[in-house]
Design a protein around this motif. Sequence first.
Motif, mmCIF file in Angstrom:
data_model
loop_
_atom_site.group_PDB
_atom_site.id
_atom_site.type_symbol
_atom_site.label_atom_id
_atom_site.label_comp_id
_atom_site.label_asym_id
_atom_site.label_seq_id
_atom_site.Cartn_x
_atom_site.Cartn_y
_atom_site.Cartn_z
ATOM 1 N N TRP A 29 0.816 -1.213 0.000
ATOM 2 C CA TRP A 29 0.000 0.000 0.000
ATOM 3 C C TRP A 29 0.847 1.259 0.000
ATOM 4 C CZ3 TRP A 29 0.452 3.356 4.086
ATOM 5 C CH2 TRP A 29 0.937 2.859 5.297
ATOM 6 N N ARG A 30 2.019 1.211 0.610
ATOM 7 C CA ARG A 30 2.881 2.402 0.607
ATOM 8 C C ARG A 30 3.351 2.702 -0.815
ATOM 9 N NH1 ARG A 30 3.834 -0.781 4.822
ATOM 10 N NH2 ARG A 30 3.713 0.088 6.939
ATOM 11 N N ARG A 31 3.677 1.655 -1.543
ATOM 12 C CA ARG A 31 4.099 1.859 -2.932
ATOM 13 C C ARG A 31 2.951 2.410 -3.767
ATOM 14 N NH1 ARG A 31 7.070 -2.468 -7.092
ATOM 15 N NH2 ARG A 31 6.963 -1.074 -8.918
ATOM 16 N N PHE A 32 1.746 1.904 -3.550
ATOM 17 C CA PHE A 32 0.587 2.446 -4.265
ATOM 18 C C PHE A 32 0.452 3.936 -4.010
ATOM 19 C CE2 PHE A 32 -3.828 3.807 -3.381
ATOM 20 C CZ PHE A 32 -4.232 4.005 -4.692
ATOM 21 N N LEU A 33 0.497 4.350 -2.748
ATOM 22 C CA LEU A 33 0.337 5.766 -2.428
ATOM 23 C C LEU A 33 1.451 6.606 -3.048
ATOM 24 C CD1 LEU A 33 -0.795 5.647 1.326
ATOM 25 C CD2 LEU A 33 -2.220 6.045 -0.689
ATOM 26 N N ASP A 34 2.670 6.112 -2.971
ATOM 27 C CA ASP A 34 3.797 6.841 -3.578
ATOM 28 C C ASP A 34 3.580 7.023 -5.074
ATOM 29 O OD1 ASP A 34 5.147 7.026 -1.162
ATOM 30 O OD2 ASP A 34 6.422 5.276 -1.544
ATOM 31 N N GLU A 35 3.191 5.931 -5.737
ATOM 32 C CA GLU A 35 3.108 5.956 -7.200
ATOM 33 C C GLU A 35 1.890 6.705 -7.701
ATOM 34 O OE1 GLU A 35 5.714 1.950 -8.210
ATOM 35 O OE2 GLU A 35 3.589 2.009 -8.754
ATOM 36 N N VAL A 36 0.770 6.618 -6.997
ATOM 37 C CA VAL A 36 -0.412 7.339 -7.462
ATOM 38 C C VAL A 36 -0.188 8.844 -7.342
ATOM 39 C CG1 VAL A 36 -1.728 7.360 -5.284
ATOM 40 C CG2 VAL A 36 -2.950 7.324 -7.453
ATOM 41 N N ALA A 37 0.507 9.274 -6.280
ATOM 42 C CA ALA A 37 0.821 10.690 -6.141
ATOM 43 C C ALA A 37 1.810 11.134 -7.217
ATOM 44 C CB ALA A 37 1.381 10.969 -4.748
ATOM 45 N N ALA A 38 2.825 10.318 -7.460
ATOM 46 C CA ALA A 38 3.840 10.657 -8.458
ATOM 47 C C ALA A 38 3.264 10.679 -9.866
ATOM 48 C CB ALA A 38 4.997 9.664 -8.381
ATOM 49 N N SER A 39 2.157 9.995 -10.084
ATOM 50 C CA SER A 39 1.549 9.928 -11.415
ATOM 51 C C SER A 39 0.635 11.115 -11.701
ATOM 52 C CB SER A 39 0.762 8.620 -11.560
ATOM 53 O OG SER A 39 1.616 7.503 -11.413
ATOM 54 N N GLY A 40 0.457 12.000 -10.720
ATOM 55 C CA GLY A 40 -0.290 13.226 -10.971
ATOM 56 C C GLY A 40 -1.721 13.237 -10.479
ATOM 57 N N TYR A 41 -2.076 12.293 -9.608
ATOM 58 C CA TYR A 41 -3.442 12.240 -9.090
ATOM 59 C C TYR A 41 -3.499 12.842 -7.694
ATOM 60 C CZ TYR A 41 -4.160 8.960 -12.924
ATOM 61 O OH TYR A 41 -4.233 8.383 -14.163
ATOM 62 N N GLU A 42 -4.593 13.538 -7.432
ATOM 63 C CA GLU A 42 -4.804 14.157 -6.123
ATOM 64 C C GLU A 42 -5.789 13.364 -5.281
ATOM 65 O OE1 GLU A 42 -6.418 18.454 -4.330
ATOM 66 O OE2 GLU A 42 -6.301 18.120 -6.504
ATOM 67 N N TRP A 43 -6.731 12.685 -5.950
ATOM 68 C CA TRP A 43 -7.797 11.972 -5.260
ATOM 69 C C TRP A 43 -7.620 10.465 -5.400
ATOM 70 C CZ3 TRP A 43 -11.221 14.611 -2.309
ATOM 71 C CH2 TRP A 43 -11.338 15.981 -2.538
ATOM 72 N N ILE A 44 -7.973 9.728 -4.346
ATOM 73 C CA ILE A 44 -7.953 8.260 -4.388
ATOM 74 C C ILE A 44 -9.196 7.723 -3.688
ATOM 75 C CG2 ILE A 44 -5.431 8.069 -4.409
ATOM 76 C CD1 ILE A 44 -5.690 7.262 -1.383
ATOM 77 N N GLU A 45 -9.486 6.463 -3.962
ATOM 78 C CA GLU A 45 -10.483 5.722 -3.193
ATOM 79 C C GLU A 45 -9.768 4.797 -2.209
ATOM 80 O OE1 GLU A 45 -14.086 5.586 -6.495
ATOM 81 O OE2 GLU A 45 -13.057 3.727 -5.949
ATOM 82 N N LEU A 46 -10.534 4.295 -1.232
ATOM 83 C CA LEU A 46 -9.946 3.428 -0.214
ATOM 84 C C LEU A 46 -9.599 2.045 -0.741
ATOM 85 C CD1 LEU A 46 -12.215 4.282 2.851
ATOM 86 C CD2 LEU A 46 -9.890 5.091 2.403
ATOM 87 N N GLY A 47 -10.312 1.604 -1.794
ATOM 88 C CA GLY A 47 -10.091 0.237 -2.262
ATOM 89 C C GLY A 47 -10.686 -0.764 -1.286
ATOM 90 N N PRO A 48 -10.305 -2.037 -1.392
ATOM 91 C CA PRO A 48 -10.847 -3.048 -0.478
ATOM 92 C C PRO A 48 -10.488 -2.717 0.971
ATOM 93 C CG PRO A 48 -9.004 -3.933 -1.760
ATOM 94 C CD PRO A 48 -9.344 -2.611 -2.353
ATOM 95 N N TYR A 49 -11.468 -2.775 1.847
ATOM 96 C CA TYR A 49 -11.263 -2.374 3.234
ATOM 97 C C TYR A 49 -10.184 -3.236 3.883
ATOM 98 C CZ TYR A 49 -12.313 -1.141 8.078
ATOM 99 O OH TYR A 49 -12.230 -0.711 9.380
ATOM 100 N N GLY A 50 -9.160 -2.559 4.404
ATOM 101 C CA GLY A 50 -8.048 -3.255 5.020
ATOM 102 C C GLY A 50 -6.779 -3.210 4.188
ATOM 103 N N TYR A 51 -6.891 -2.800 2.925
ATOM 104 C CA TYR A 51 -5.685 -2.655 2.112
ATOM 105 C C TYR A 51 -4.906 -1.426 2.580
ATOM 106 C CZ TYR A 51 -2.599 -1.666 -1.818
ATOM 107 O OH TYR A 51 -1.488 -1.384 -2.580
ATOM 108 N N LEU A 52 -5.539 -0.270 2.588
ATOM 109 C CA LEU A 52 -4.951 0.921 3.187
ATOM 110 C C LEU A 52 -5.169 0.873 4.707
ATOM 111 C CD1 LEU A 52 -6.068 3.686 0.656
ATOM 112 C CD2 LEU A 52 -3.830 2.601 0.843
ATOM 113 N N PRO A 53 -4.382 1.605 5.470
ATOM 114 C CA PRO A 53 -4.568 1.595 6.925
ATOM 115 C C PRO A 53 -5.999 1.940 7.309
ATOM 116 C CG PRO A 53 -2.533 2.744 6.351
ATOM 117 C CD PRO A 53 -3.245 2.467 5.057
#
Length: 299
Positions: A29-53
């Motif tokens: 999940w840390r890599r997802f957050l790093d990469e989604v931010a680096a790709s130019g996105y400001e907004w995210i969804e939580l995804g499956p409950y428990g994947y993100l903190p």
Amino acid sequence: MTTLSRIRIGSAPDSWGVWFPDDPRQVDWRRFLDEVAASGYEWIELGPYGYLPTDPVQLAEETGSRGLKVSAGTVFAGLHRGPGVWESTWEHVSSVAALAQASGAGHLVLIPSFWRDDKTGAVLEDRELSAEQWRTLAAGTERLAREVRDRYGLRTVVHPHADTHVDTEEHVTRLLDATDPDLVSLCLDTGHYAYCGGDSVRLIETYGERIGYLHLKQVDPAVLAQVHAEDLPFGPAVGRGVMCEPPAGVPALEPVLQAAQSLDVDLFAIVEQDMYPCEPDRPQPIARRTREFLRSCGA
């Protein structure tokens, strides 16, 4: 080119091949957050409950430090099955809704349960609901939406999805016609709707007041033809590449975004390219290119 001033673009764990809270084939999940931010996105969804903190303080720290904000949480529910599933459904929904609320999100994406197993293809229920089941589904959806609104301040948006009972134009419009517009809106997923034969632009033009949220994805027409010919379940279809990188597939996203902009309301448009499972280095380059493509559409 019209500037899409009312459309807020984001992405989701789904675009990084994440379908489950924990799976060794998924990126951390840390890599997802790093990469989604680096790709130019400001907004995210939580995804499956428990994947993100799931601790709101930790999640706020992790997203905030990367300049990210949460737009929605997501739940699956078999509300057509009646009151007997309410308690177990609400237990999960309340956990997701509470985290979404604490994260500053305004929406809960509600996906109907699958009528066949997403991996094996085993048929779990009839493909079509009876009239009584449709009434039960509508009533249960309204009840859930009311509880989510009153307790957590979130807007429930129903997500038509392949291999569920709310998939085709006929089924989508039947649910919309049977539910209270003040309670139930639609999360229009352009890929799933095309997968099931629907026209996203026409749906926006016809039911514009019910469109509360967008998921942006495309399907590969050639692969989709094979999927329908073989009656493949959705999971194996994704593995075969039925969802493809924009702008290679259908529907064309610029007309969809223009139609959404014409509604003159603020809408989230969250990129979701189903890619489970995928190699960990595959998602970010696609995410970057997709963000650039959407900028070229005015978003």
